[in-house]
Design a protein around this motif. Sequence first.
Motif, PDB file in Angstrom:
ATOM      1  N   GLY A  78       0.769  -1.303  -0.143  1.00 54.15           N
ATOM      2  CA  GLY A  78      -0.046  -0.137  -0.067  1.00 54.15           C
ATOM      3  C   GLY A  78       0.831   1.179   0.109  1.00 54.15           C
ATOM      4  O   GLY A  78       0.228   2.481  -0.226  1.00 54.15           O
ATOM      5  N   HIS A  79       2.044   1.134   0.262  1.00 52.29           N
ATOM      6  CA  HIS A  79       2.988   2.478   0.299  1.00 52.29           C
ATOM      7  C   HIS A  79       3.625   2.539  -1.366  1.00 52.29           C
ATOM      8  O   HIS A  79       4.060   3.829  -1.571  1.00 52.29           O
TER       9      HIS A  79
ATOM     10  N   LEU B 214       7.316   1.366  -8.681  1.00 53.50           N
ATOM     11  CA  LEU B 214       7.344   0.191  -8.077  1.00 53.50           C
ATOM     12  C   LEU B 214       8.513   0.340  -6.757  1.00 53.50           C
ATOM     13  O   LEU B 214       9.108  -0.759  -6.330  1.00 53.50           O
ATOM     14  N   SER B 215       8.687   1.454  -6.496  1.00 47.10           N
ATOM     15  CA  SER B 215       9.423   1.875  -5.143  1.00 47.10           C
ATOM     16  C   SER B 215       8.745   2.731  -4.291  1.00 47.10           C
ATOM     17  O   SER B 215       7.948   3.681  -4.738  1.00 47.10           O
ATOM     18  N   PHE B 216       9.448   2.673  -3.051  1.00 50.05           N
ATOM     19  CA  PHE B 216       8.773   3.628  -1.992  1.00 50.05           C
ATOM     20  C   PHE B 216      10.014   3.885  -1.014  1.00 50.05           C
ATOM     21  O   PHE B 216      10.811   2.946  -0.765  1.00 50.05           O
ATOM     22  N   ALA B 217       9.897   4.882  -0.035  1.00 51.24           N
ATOM     23  CA  ALA B 217      10.985   5.276   0.769  1.00 51.24           C
ATOM     24  C   ALA B 217      10.646   4.368   1.973  1.00 51.24           C
ATOM     25  O   ALA B 217       9.502   4.230   2.511  1.00 51.24           O
ATOM     26  N   ARG B 218      11.775   3.752   2.506  1.00 52.14           N
ATOM     27  CA  ARG B 218      11.645   3.050   3.902  1.00 52.14           C
ATOM     28  C   ARG B 218      11.286   3.934   4.975  1.00 52.14           C
ATOM     29  O   ARG B 218      10.528   3.458   5.817  1.00 52.14           O
ATOM     30  N   GLN B 219      11.579   5.014   4.903  1.00 52.01           N
ATOM     31  CA  GLN B 219      11.105   5.939   6.183  1.00 52.01           C
ATOM     32  C   GLN B 219       9.694   5.981   6.176  1.00 52.01           C
ATOM     33  O   GLN B 219       9.056   6.320   7.076  1.00 52.01           O
ATOM     34  N   GLU B 220       8.930   6.192   5.022  1.00 51.41           N
ATOM     35  CA  GLU B 220       7.587   6.002   4.925  1.00 51.41           C
ATOM     36  C   GLU B 220       7.008   5.029   5.644  1.00 51.41           C
ATOM     37  O   GLU B 220       6.015   5.264   6.534  1.00 51.41           O
ATOM     38  N   LEU B 221       7.421   3.982   5.488  1.00 48.91           N
ATOM     39  CA  LEU B 221       6.848   2.591   6.234  1.00 48.91           C
ATOM     40  C   LEU B 221       7.155   2.804   7.574  1.00 48.91           C
ATOM     41  O   LEU B 221       6.408   2.419   8.517  1.00 48.91           O
ATOM     42  N   LEU B 222       8.546   3.132   8.038  1.00 47.92           N
ATOM     43  CA  LEU B 222       8.672   3.265   9.441  1.00 47.92           C
ATOM     44  C   LEU B 222       7.744   4.205  10.360  1.00 47.92           C
ATOM     45  O   LEU B 222       7.320   3.958  11.274  1.00 47.92           O
TER      46      LEU B 222
ATOM     47  N   PRO C  90      -6.239   4.097   6.737  1.00 51.16           N
ATOM     48  CA  PRO C  90      -5.526   3.736   7.957  1.00 51.16           C
ATOM     49  C   PRO C  90      -4.697   2.570   7.945  1.00 51.16           C
ATOM     50  O   PRO C  90      -3.596   2.612   8.421  1.00 51.16           O
ATOM     51  N   LEU C  91      -4.991   1.688   7.394  1.00 51.91           N
ATOM     52  CA  LEU C  91      -4.267   0.314   7.252  1.00 51.91           C
ATOM     53  C   LEU C  91      -2.858   0.679   6.455  1.00 51.91           C
ATOM     54  O   LEU C  91      -1.819  -0.089   6.651  1.00 51.91           O
ATOM     55  N   HIS C  92      -2.869   1.875   5.734  1.00 52.98           N
ATOM     56  CA  HIS C  92      -1.676   2.054   4.841  1.00 52.98           C
ATOM     57  C   HIS C  92      -0.828   3.255   5.776  1.00 52.98           C
ATOM     58  O   HIS C  92       0.281   3.710   5.281  1.00 52.98           O
ATOM     59  N   ASN C  93      -1.188   3.480   6.934  1.00 55.07           N
ATOM     60  CA  ASN C  93      -0.684   4.782   7.839  1.00 55.07           C
ATOM     61  C   ASN C  93      -0.605   4.290   9.339  1.00 55.07           C
ATOM     62  O   ASN C  93      -0.470   5.028  10.124  1.00 55.07           O
ATOM     63  N   LEU C  94       0.006   3.150   9.302  1.00 52.81           N
ATOM     64  CA  LEU C  94       0.589   2.449  10.708  1.00 52.81           C
ATOM     65  C   LEU C  94       2.021   2.613  10.799  1.00 52.81           C
ATOM     66  O   LEU C  94       2.697   2.119   9.956  1.00 52.81           O
ATOM     67  N   PRO C  95       2.570   3.043  11.950  1.00 53.85           N
ATOM     68  CA  PRO C  95       4.137   3.150  12.051  1.00 53.85           C
ATOM     69  C   PRO C  95       4.435   1.771  12.258  1.00 53.85           C
ATOM     70  O   PRO C  95       3.639   0.652  12.792  1.00 53.85           O
TER      71      PRO C  95
END
Length: 405
Positions: free
Chosen positions: A122-123, A238-246, A256-261
């Motif tokens: 989802g990111h 096909l890429s996203f920043a790791r910091q967004e996931l963290l 909401p499911l895509h915006n959990l620390p």
Amino acid sequence: MSTATRPEAPDATRAVAPAVSPSAPALVPDDPDGLGPLAGARRLRDVAASHAADADRTGVLADEVVALIRDAGFARHLVPVEHGGHGGGFGELNRAVALVGEGCAATAWCASLAAYSARFVGHLPAAGQDRVRADGADALIATALVPGGRAVPESGGWRLAGQWNYVSGIRSADWVLLCAPVVPEGPREPGVPPELRFFALPRGAYTVRETWDSVGMRATGSHTVAVEGAGVLVDAELSFARQELLAGRNAHSPLPLHNLPFRSVAGLPFVVPALGAAAGALAACAATVTGRRRTETNELRLVRASAKIDAARLLVAEHAAVLDARAFSPESLARGERNVTFATELLREAVDEVVRAAGTGGLGDSSAVQRLWRDVTSATSHVALQYETFARSSYAAVLLGPKEG
């Protein structure tokens, strides 16, 4: 369900299946295990159990089992309804994974990570999500969370090459998410660490090196992924920043499911398969404690083990309820990290009690007890489940306040 929270059924206690602890609240009659849309987990548990000994011997999940992971809805469970998923909750996912783990811990591990990896997708930008889910929301995704390899910017994307270790479920994955540092060509500014990004690759764009050789959880197939030679070009979508996931920030989705620390899940993907395996070991051992083997000592060992498994179940259920309610605070998240880590400790202790009660017969090659004991030992060694990783510092700050100096 999309943005609303699904009401959670109270948690069942399945220490010795199908017994329920007298103190456990009753579940709704038409959903006795509280599985919601993951009711197929019951069949998956039974089929996986029938293949578990072969899976342990060969290190490979049976094709029938992989198909049932997909059919039971694990991959789509944490995918929002808007994208064809269940938009489900963490509580029912915990219950389903633990149920599967009673039959086969490796199957439960792969089912659990299929759910959590699908959430990571989802990111990606919308076009990337569409590519990954071109055949539906049941695509099986594997993830390498630990950075490896390197990515060099090229033609509006990146050229990715290198290798990544311990990628569970990679043999059956349709796609894999690989984390790598972005290393621009030419000199790098001193003291500035490279950006870390995830890159989604379809099956066929990488090779699998069969390096997984653990004493337990053998059929998770947690092998090494390699992108060899000159590498593969990965489009920006096909890429996203790791910091967004963290951080739990999503530039492409407000859901909401895509915006959990990232730390909010606090090891749940890894401890719940071990919870199920411990319950399965207890049930397998209890079935053999009859006649002269039903001594006071063995009774005590199994009673103590059952209490530890029930306590671990309650600890992880409490944290899942926090996630489902989106009741985030520094205190609740630190408590979740502590709960999961202490549950891990309880499960290790519980299976040690069980294997002592099982005696020599429980250590035979054909015994489910020794297999599940090895699985719990291996699963609970995961770095996310150790006090030193998160829980010691985060919950110490809650108890004692910030460190001085």
